[in-house]
Design a protein around this motif. Structure first.
Motif: not given
Length: 438
Positions: A418-436
């Motif tokens: 996720f650090d490489d791609l810098k993408v948000p998570c997807w459902s059911p995880d909450p939306a965020a600028d970067l998936c942690r």
């Protein structure tokens, strides 16, 4: 200069083409079409040749205008849409793909479809599907098309072994464990619950979309938390009551049909043949629920307008035609994907398909249903997420590794992605600028 058919196939990876496919000239971003004339519907769905041909027949009945249905793999699909829109030479009129295919293209490479959607009237699209189609914006970027999911199948021998108080239509994970134990005892001590854990099996989808969301409420942001540890502890308790041949199961319909397994979970397309000989002996059931709800995974597909598409008017007509109840049912017969609109199931459906459609609908509408999605925005690296779940399963369940240390190690792998791609998570995880990873 005209592209050869082989060059067009190599350049785009088209998976299924009708006989006599024509070729576009190199003056455009080229790909092969099916039948030459008419608007192109470029799609990642229904790629196997037989499946594609069945859908083309259903499409021809639904739409009188010439529409060429061209299938393509996910990676080249995204590349073609982006490159054609960027050069102003879009050759497609309509796009078909999963939410994971379409959401990353919005808003830069798709046209909004809010007006078109409003003109469809009350089709009965599920609100959660319409929310997904907005891709985190205020506009809608695709019209829901059809859906697939994963459910459970049970033979009457397993149903006869149900423990008191366990309702197969409203099953909990604790109830599933009790049922697996009771069925094992009824079979002389031999486990009859099966999971698709073979090389091409989809057990990672069970973990991503069912078990972990049901225990934790998430998939990635809760990956290594205490509730995730509890989920893996539960699976360790369930595993001895699974047929150990599960490590070789790829399509659950095969061990279910042979009687090697009495209860199984899998994708609907990998269960549908199990009841074909004795449909009255089978039940198709929603997945179990856990402390956080009934986690389930929907493979939602949509129809979208590419930026600068060739024929928006005809594309709108195709969308309107393919989202009628009659066309949705025809697509279900042709492909095994289920309607996303209100559609009364006809009495002449194959019994297995009718049972699956009803189970999918009950699962989605169940109280506390928690929608999960396939990974979004990862492109060719989506397999790295699947591998993290598969590796966790192998280490924890098959090799007996420490749960906490395993999850911590795999969390580091996922966070690096996720650090490489810098993408948000997807459902059911909450939306965020970067998936942690949590």
């Amino acid at each position: 200069m005209t592209l050869s058919r082989r060059q067009a196939l190599r350049g785009l990876g088209v998976a299924a083409l009708a006989a006599g496919a024509g070729a576009l000239t190199s003056g455009c971003v080229g790909f092969s079409t099916t039948g030459g004339a008419g608007m192109v519907l470029l799609s990642t769905q229904f790629r196997p040749v037989a499946e594609a041909e069945k859908f083309r027949a259903a499409l021809a009945k639904a739409v009188s205008a010439p529409v060429s249905y061209v299938t393509i793999e996910e990676g080249p699909f995204a590349s073609q849409v982006r490159s054609q829109a960027a050069t102003g030479r879009t050759q497609m009129g309509l796009l078909g793909g999963s939410h994971s295919d379409l959401a990353p293209l919005a808003p830069d490479f798709l046209e909004p479809v809010d007006g078109l959607l409003a003109g469809l009237g009350d089709r009965g699209f599920p609100p959660e599907f319409l929310a997904l189609a907005r891709s985190g914006t205020r506009q809608t970027w695709y019209v829901p098309w059809v859906q697939a999911s994963f459910i459970m199948a049970a033979h009457e021998r397993a149903l006869a072994a149900l423990p008191p108080g366990v309702d197969p239509e409203n099953l909990s994970y604790d109830g599933l464990l009790d049922w697996a134990i009771a069925a094992r005892r009824a079979n002389g001590g031999r486990p009859v619950l099966g999971l698709p854990c073979g090389a091409k099996g989809l057990v990672h989808r069970f973990l991503q979309g069912y078990l972990l969301p049901s225990f934790t409420g998430g998939q990635i942001t809760t990956f290594r938390g205490p509730e995730a540890v509890a989920a893996w502890q539960y699976l360790r308790e369930l595993w001895p009551n699974c047929n150990q041949a599960s490590t070789g199961y790829e399509f659950m319909q095969e061990p279910l049909a042979s009687g090697e397994a009495w209860i199984g979970w899998d994708h609907v397309a990998r269960l549908v043949d199990a009841p074909s000989r004795e449909p009255r002996s089978w039940r198709m059931l929603p997945a179990p629920r856990g402390p956080r709800g009934l986690g389930y995974l929907a493979v939602l597909t949509g129809l979208a307008l590419p930026r600068g598409g060739t024929d928006p008017r005809l594309a709108g007509q195709v969308i309107e035609a393919l989202t009628t109840p009659a066309a949705q049912l025809a697509t279900m017969r042709a492909t095994g994907f289920f309607p996303v609109v209100k559609a009364e199931l006809p009495g002449d459906l194959p019994p297995a398909l009718a049972m699956e459609a009803a189970a999918v609908a009950r699962q989605r509408a169940a109280p506390g249903a928690l929608l999960s999605l396939l990974p979004v925005g990862l492109g060719s690296r989506e397999g790295e997420v699947s591998k993290a779940f598969k590796d966790s399963f192998r280490s924890i369940i098959l090799e007996g590794a420490d749960i906490r240390r395993t999850l911590d190690a795999q969390a580091r792998v996922l966070q690096g992605l996720f650090d490489d791609l810098k993408v948000p998570c997807w459902s059911p995880d909450p939306a965020a600028d970067l998936c942690r990873v949590g």
